[in-house]
Design an enzyme around this catalytic site. Structure first.
Site, PDB file in Angstrom:
ATOM      1  N   GLY A 224      24.472  24.738   0.230  1.00  0.00           N
ATOM      2  CA  GLY A 224      23.606  25.318   0.981  1.00  0.00           C
ATOM      3  C   GLY A 224      22.706  24.526  -0.006  1.00  0.00           C
ATOM      4  O   GLY A 224      21.957  24.111  -0.594  1.00  0.00           O
ATOM      5  N   SER A 225      21.516  25.758   0.441  1.00  0.00           N
ATOM      6  CA  SER A 225      20.111  25.588  -0.129  1.00  0.00           C
ATOM      7  C   SER A 225      20.451  25.869  -1.669  1.00  0.00           C
ATOM      8  O   SER A 225      18.555  26.285  -2.387  1.00  0.00           O
ATOM      9  CB  SER A 225      19.314  26.635   0.424  1.00  0.00           C
ATOM     10  OG  SER A 225      18.779  25.376   2.042  1.00  0.00           O
ATOM     11  N   THR A 226      21.353  26.657  -1.727  1.00  0.00           N
ATOM     12  CA  THR A 226      21.304  27.305  -3.752  1.00  0.00           C
ATOM     13  C   THR A 226      21.481  26.033  -4.108  1.00  0.00           C
ATOM     14  O   THR A 226      20.627  26.182  -5.986  1.00  0.00           O
ATOM     15  CB  THR A 226      23.066  28.099  -3.559  1.00  0.00           C
ATOM     16  OG1 THR A 226      23.798  27.513  -3.413  1.00  0.00           O
ATOM     17  CG2 THR A 226      22.382  29.229  -2.793  1.00  0.00           C
ATOM     18  N   GLU A 429      18.643  30.000   6.585  1.00  0.00           N
ATOM     19  CA  GLU A 429      18.914  28.973   7.858  1.00  0.00           C
ATOM     20  C   GLU A 429      20.621  28.789   8.468  1.00  0.00           C
ATOM     21  O   GLU A 429      21.617  27.791   8.771  1.00  0.00           O
ATOM     22  CB  GLU A 429      19.449  27.399   7.127  1.00  0.00           C
ATOM     23  CG  GLU A 429      20.058  26.820   5.888  1.00  0.00           C
ATOM     24  CD  GLU A 429      19.185  27.727   4.937  1.00  0.00           C
ATOM     25  OE1 GLU A 429      19.160  26.786   3.805  1.00  0.00           O
ATOM     26  OE2 GLU A 429      18.809  28.692   4.651  1.00  0.00           O
TER      27      GLU A 429
END
Length: 478
Positions: A224-226, A429
């Site tokens: 994900g956004s990591t 999210e």
């Protein structure tokens, strides 16, 4: 007549003697072959009761935490041919680390450190024979801190969501905590009742929740956004971007070669700074950066953090995290925001922050602090070593500052009075069907602990991932 009879008898007797000599030679040769080349197979044969009696006829060494708490010990067995039985005083909490020893199988540290724990290691044997001749196993002391492990285990159990937690010392690579959920009680697998052991093992293997799976080391998840931490590092390393420089961040980004758009809503005025786009986790901004940088730069940066590095032993075997080697431009845009085929273990999630926290140098993670012989002497002690140089020190400081300034919705901020946490999360999210992921370290100004947490499909309970990370960091700092 008699003389001829004697000569007649001499011939068969000589032949018989020769035949006996040949048979004796064949027998000796066969015994020699078995002893030289077949002993290992015979000892490993599950039907060899003598091997099991010998294995459980002497105590294995203890497995202890860094604080000295015993988490695997040998206890006298009441009755039966086996003298000692393995016990795990805090079984479920440490199962992902200790593993277990059963009649015909071992896992975890029990397996990885089998030679020293059982006393079969030559160095252990020599020191044991100096004493009373009884070969005892050596003790293994882990890097795990009691408070950190307890916080990780209790946080996962309280959330009740499958997942894992890994905590690292950024400066050394020492694993401070490692927990997975659901877990199991290794004491249920130490029985000498073969029927009960078979039933219990089968139930654990077939359980839908997969309690035997070490999610921290062997389960792969979308980052994900990591992963935007990797993309931001690649952007800064290219020299084309700075934290205060503007980036392209439209509300909708057309994916090249596909009749689809990446939606981001409003991200500043469409031309935010890189630092703001990181803080607001703008998908279109990082997808556009990925397209501008190209596949090679993104892959090289991912591999600098440890992706595609092959198997890593800590000494437990960790599944390699991966960044796809061949992607088209649409897939590359999605990979830059962590939404394609790139996959991470929770260990890798913690390693992302550990590298940033340690001025860009990722230390090799390790679990065993020292091995102590039965006579009390230290046989071996860990020596921290660098594993990767993820980014130069200046870029690491930029990334740390960007992680410290992320949105309050991610659960960052003060974990203790005067102590701030730096983080990047994919929890804000997360929607039903997606995972929640966070990578973090603290204190932001002088890091002492880095944490990676993954929760599988938490739905509306996405904030649990930040809650667990904060609790683990607080435990480490206290």
């Amino acid at each position: 007549m008699a003389g001829s009879r004697g000569r007649w008898l001499d011939v068969p007797l000589s032949r018989v003697a020769k035949l006996c000599a040949v048979l004796l030679f064949a027998l000796l040769a066969h015994v020699t072959l078995i002893q030289a080349f077949g002993s290992h197979a015979l000892n490993a044969d599950r039907r060899n009761e003598r091997t099991l009696i010998d294995r459980y006829g002497r105590p294995r060494g203890d497995i202890r935490t860094y604080d000295g708490t015993p988490i695997a010990v040998s206890r006298l067995n009441a009755g039966g041919p086996y003298r000692y039985r393995r016990a795990y005083p805090r079984g479920e909490e440490y199962a992902a680390l200790t593993g277990h020893v059963s009649l015909h199988r071992s896992t975890g540290i029990e397996q990885a450190q089998e030679a020293v724990l059982s006393g079969e290691d030559p160095k252990v044997k020599v020191r044991s024979l100096v004493g009373d001749g009884a070969v005892e196993g050596a003790d293994v002391r882990l890097t795990i801190r009691d408070r950190v492990q307890r916080a990780a285990h209790q946080g996962l159990r309280a959330a009740g969501i499958p997942g894992a937690v890994v905590a690292l010392d950024p400066a050394t690579g020492a694993v401070l905590g490692l927990a997975t959920y659901p877990t199991y009680d290794p004491n249920t697998l130490t029985t000498f009742d073969r029927g009960l052991l078979a039933r219990t093992a089968r139930q654990l293997r077939q359980a839908p929740a997969q309690p035997l799976l070490n999610r921290a080391l062997n389960q792969l998840y979308p980052p994900g956004s990591t992963f935007k931490l990797v993309t931001a590092a690649a952007a800064l390393a290219s020299g084309e971007y700075t934290p205060s420089g503007a980036v392209h961040a439209p509300a909708r980004l057309r994916l090249p070669g596909a009749p689809a758009y990446l939606e981001a809503g409003r991200c500043g005025n469409g031309r935010p700074t890189l630092a703001y786009a990181f803080q607001a986790s703008c998908d279109t901004a990082f997808a556009a950066i990925g397209l501008a940088l190209g596949q090679d730069l993104l892959r090289d940066q991912a591999e600098a953090f440890g992706f595609n590095a092959g198997q890593l032993r800590i000494p437990l075997l960790a599944t390699p995290s991966r960044y796809p080697s061949v992607v088209d431009r649409t897939q590359m845009a999605l990979a830059a925001v962590g939404h394609h085929d790139n996959r991470v273990t929770p260990l890798m999630v913690a390693m992302l922050s550990a590298a940033v926290a340690n001025n860009g140098v990722l230390m090799r993670p390790y679990l065993v602090e020292e091995v102590r012989l039965p006579d009390g002497a230290v046989m071996s002690r860990a020596a921290p070593v660098p594993y990767r140089t993820a980014v130069p020190p200046m870029l690491a400081r930029y990334l740390a500052a960007m992680m410290t300034a992320v949105s309050p919705a991610s659960g960052t901020g003060a974990v203790l009075p005067g102590v701030r946490m730096a983080a990047k999360t994919a929890a804000s999210e997360a929607v039903p069907g997606e995972n929640a992921v966070i990578t973090a370290f603290a204190p932001a100004e002088a890091p002492e602990v880095a944490v990676g947490v993954v929760l599988e499909r938490p739905g509306r309970r996405v904030n649990a991932v930040a809650t667990i990370a904060r609790a683990v960091i607080e435990a480490a700092l206290r």
